[in-house]
Design an enzyme around this catalytic site. Sequence first.
Site, PDB file in Angstrom:
ATOM      1  N   ALA A  95       0.987  -1.004  -0.065  1.00  0.00           N
ATOM      2  CA  ALA A  95       0.073   0.274   0.004  1.00  0.00           C
ATOM      3  C   ALA A  95       0.883   1.130  -0.073  1.00  0.00           C
ATOM      4  O   ALA A  95       1.965   1.267   0.297  1.00  0.00           O
ATOM      5  CB  ALA A  95      -0.769   0.034   1.370  1.00  0.00           C
TER       6      ALA A  95
ATOM      7  N   GLU B 295      -1.005   3.168   6.739  1.00  0.00           N
ATOM      8  CA  GLU B 295      -0.915   4.113   5.633  1.00  0.00           C
ATOM      9  C   GLU B 295      -1.883   5.461   6.313  1.00  0.00           C
ATOM     10  O   GLU B 295      -1.244   6.350   5.977  1.00  0.00           O
ATOM     11  CB  GLU B 295      -1.836   3.959   4.602  1.00  0.00           C
ATOM     12  CG  GLU B 295      -1.190   2.483   3.960  1.00  0.00           C
ATOM     13  CD  GLU B 295       0.252   2.335   3.531  1.00  0.00           C
ATOM     14  OE1 GLU B 295       0.938   3.413   3.496  1.00  0.00           O
ATOM     15  OE2 GLU B 295       1.001   1.244   3.680  1.00  0.00           O
TER      16      GLU B 295
HETATM   17  N1  BES Z   1       5.409   4.049   1.994  1.00  0.00           N
HETATM   18  C1  BES Z   1       5.087   2.384   1.948  1.00  0.00           C
HETATM   19  C2  BES Z   1       5.143   1.953   0.567  1.00  0.00           C
HETATM   20  C3  BES Z   1       6.331   2.005  -0.182  1.00  0.00           C
HETATM   21  C4  BES Z   1       7.160   0.887   0.113  1.00  0.00           C
HETATM   22  C5  BES Z   1       6.804   2.906  -1.167  1.00  0.00           C
HETATM   23  C6  BES Z   1       8.375   0.566  -0.672  1.00  0.00           C
HETATM   24  C7  BES Z   1       7.976   2.475  -1.860  1.00  0.00           C
HETATM   25  C8  BES Z   1       8.874   1.331  -1.603  1.00  0.00           C
HETATM   26  C9  BES Z   1       3.854   2.149   2.630  1.00  0.00           C
HETATM   27  O1  BES Z   1       3.555   3.062   3.662  1.00  0.00           O
HETATM   28  C10 BES Z   1       4.337   0.827   3.370  1.00  0.00           C
HETATM   29  O2  BES Z   1       5.021   0.851   4.363  1.00  0.00           O
HETATM   30  N2  BES Z   1       3.543  -0.169   2.824  1.00  0.00           N
HETATM   31  C11 BES Z   1       3.801  -1.438   3.465  1.00  0.00           C
HETATM   32  C12 BES Z   1       2.435  -2.030   4.277  1.00  0.00           C
HETATM   33  C13 BES Z   1       2.599  -1.934   5.869  1.00  0.00           C
HETATM   34  C14 BES Z   1       1.334  -2.512   6.491  1.00  0.00           C
HETATM   35  C15 BES Z   1       3.807  -2.094   6.392  1.00  0.00           C
HETATM   36  C16 BES Z   1       3.877  -2.285   2.378  1.00  0.00           C
HETATM   37  O3  BES Z   1       3.679  -2.048   1.091  1.00  0.00           O
HETATM   38  O4  BES Z   1       4.325  -3.572   2.568  1.00  0.00           O
HETATM   39 ZN    ZN Z   2       4.602   2.991   5.529  1.00  0.00          ZN
END
Ligand code: BES
Ligand code: ZN
EC number: 3.4.11.-
Length: 848
Positions: free
Chosen positions: A270, A306
């Site tokens: 996400a 998020e």
């Molecule tokens: N900011 C990240 C998404 C992201 C990850 C963008 C890597 C660019 C590179 C987002 O907030 C995030 O951490 N998403 C996690 C889910 C969360 C529940 C740990 C993910 O994508 O796994």
């Molecule tokens: Zn994150």
Amino acid sequence: MADSPAQFRGQARLPRFAAPLRYDLRLRPDLAACTFSGAAAVAVAVSAPTRFLVLNAAELDVDRASIRFQDLVPTDVTQFEEDEILVIGFDRELTIGEGVLAMDFTGTLNDQMRGFYRSKYVCNGESRNMAVTQFEAADARRCFPCWDEPAFKAKFKLTLEVPSDLIALSNMPVVKETVSGPIKTVYYEESPLMSTYLVAIVVGLFDYIESSTSEGTKVRVYTQVGKTNQGTFALDVGVKSLDLYKDYFATPYPLPKLDMIAIPDFAAGAMENYGLVTYRETALLYDELQSSASNKQQVAITVAHELAHQWFGNLVTMEWWTHLWLNEGFASWVSYLAVDSLFPEWNNWTQFLDETTSGLRLDALAESHPIEVEINHASEIDAIFDSISYDKGASVIRMLQSYLGAERFQKALASYIKKYAYSNAKTEDLWAVLEEESGEPVKDLMTTWTKQQGYPVIYAKLNGQYLELEQAQFLSDGSSGTGMWIVPITSCCGSYDAQKKFLLKEKTDKMHIKEFTASQSSDGDKNIWIKLNIDQTGFYRVKYDDELAAGLVNAIKAKKLSLMDKIGIVEDSYALSVARKQTLTSLLRLLNAYHDESDYTVLSHVTSVCLSISKISVDATPDLNNDIKKLLINLLLPAAIKLGWDRKDGESHLDVMLRSLLLIGLVRLGHNETINEGVRRFHIFFEDRKTSLLPPDTRKAAYLAVMRTVSMSNRSGYDALLKIYRETAEPQEKSRVLGSLSSSPDKDIVLEALNFMFTDEVRNQDSYYILGGISLEGRDVAWTWLKFTSEEKAAEVSEFFACRMKPSFQRALKQSLERVRISARWIESIRSEPSLGEAVQELLRGAA
Ligand code: BES
Ligand code: ZN
């Protein structure tokens, strides 16, 4: 060179002499041709003498003739692809002050899930494209020329030209729409100050459901047409989380609306785009009938994570990627806080130890890295979205909160958010606020954890009436590093009533046990137990001397310890055993103390340790392998039998999770009855998908059971799973099948599953399910196959791996090589354990 455009090459960051204030962006995606065109007018503040403007652009065709700064026409325009910069030179110095930089450009809606890209979906049996953005970390520059660094905050005003029948979303609400035949122009409100990586656009066909927060902020969940019922759970969690964070940070949600949307092709899980959060379908959609309890938890955690970023990350943003962990570690930590408050029965803080565990496991490698890392090129950023930034980051925050106390901690966070709202902050800025609010030496304490890789193991020894402590860096290869930490030590003795808390600042320290013994426990030394790192709030391990360890084993058997402490003891013991600081024999004896355990959170750690032991014993002690498996099966079986395969009325969420965990564990350990029952239920399910005998929670276990029985000569189970994959419309169900397909013991079936991965039937985003499910037997063929095939056969997927994974791949590769060496040494040391065989027999007899 001094005055040439090339002087700006090879720099980690853009020059600071000019900065954007406001972007006016017009974009027109062509979903059929997969291209887009755009026009940007950026108000720029020039603050120091220069005859250049330097900004980021990548894979864009900038129309040179269109470039103007005020009424100036540039004399030279150079695009350095490798540096991803656009250097615009003028024939004289620019006037200090504000001016507007305008230009036109075109680009491709790519299929790489980054920048401005296309995702495919099926509507009325017809395949269609949607246009989506994913800009973090450094891919906004693939959509429009910009100062693509988190510290260059600016206001954004977007205008989109899209097909009239589609929905077009962005960060802010729509202010005006004009339709002209097949194309409509959608104008959005101007955003507050924000970073480029948080800008977002989605254009496609969707339905939505809506609700609002107590402050009246409109929250929507967008899904594929006809699927909004699957969005209600996330919508509810979303609204409640916004309310909760508003109170926690003492700051209202900063934007007029929040949309959350499921995207069929999505690289991460996400993305927290300001006001328009994008999700992979499995991370947003929840279906009463099709989703498992663990799917439900994942959705809740992801939404809470998020939405936490809307404050911590979006409103207050890291100054540079070195401080990425502030974003990710913090959002991860606070998502547990939110989910714990929404679903107290999930025991979320105990489940948080999964995060701590992954952090500790990765950070015990020499090839780990500090939480704060220097970043010199955009391509290095992806590599730090790892367990160190997320899990170690979240864990050291929990450690600090527990040291300072929840209330003081929250108050300081609220001041930090207020102080840096609409601006940027560094790690030290957070420490300074916490230090000021608490009067504690936060900066000195925390610096040892964020600027230094690794963590300590505390050797605890009883010497008469004194407890002696000594710290040394813990490494899985058995060596000890040179690191030193300021360690928040907590301890208790014989009961949780009296706890001692202090900072271990030197290599060694000692204390009189009276200092932390609850009022005169009179049952003498015999039943005494001393537990350090109460509830595992500290990011370290403890190695107890034999006497203390024996005391803890008794305390576990006597059910005196908290769930978290039981988890900590088994995790530390396992890690110490891998590092050859403790025998496998003693680990097996310890595991035996968990015989009566019936709690999901504890058993999930016990099971993961069991599976690792079973795996290592295949190579380390092939003769004993069957007996060891039997022993581990005996450990899990009582709880599994009690739960059975069928859900009971009124059963707790955690018992549902436990059933699924244990059945999968037993299948993996090769327990025949469980495998047979799984296969039996699978056949019934295959004939009747609505049967109550195989609901989503137990389905994965049955799929894995079937795959254990599949071979080239007996492949009907594999074909049946493929059929289920093709027939289901549910992404979570698809992921369950994909995660099973490569788990056959037959190498040729594993190869077939890998080839299937590269067909059009599997989205690129899902390939890792297949890679993650590969059986022990299939590892070698899979590796050879990946090395060769990905180049020849599957240009497309290898391109995906190449551009998404390459920067992170280097370190990941070194880490797996290190893990191989660690296992090899562990195997050798297990082989030389003299009494292992005897102990296994003794434990087997004991259990019978
Ligand atoms: N900011 C990240 C998404 C992201 C990850 C963008 C890597 C660019 C590179 C987002 O907030 C995030 O951490 N998403 C996690 C889910 C969360 C529940 C740990 C993910 O994508 O796994
Ligand atoms: Zn994150």
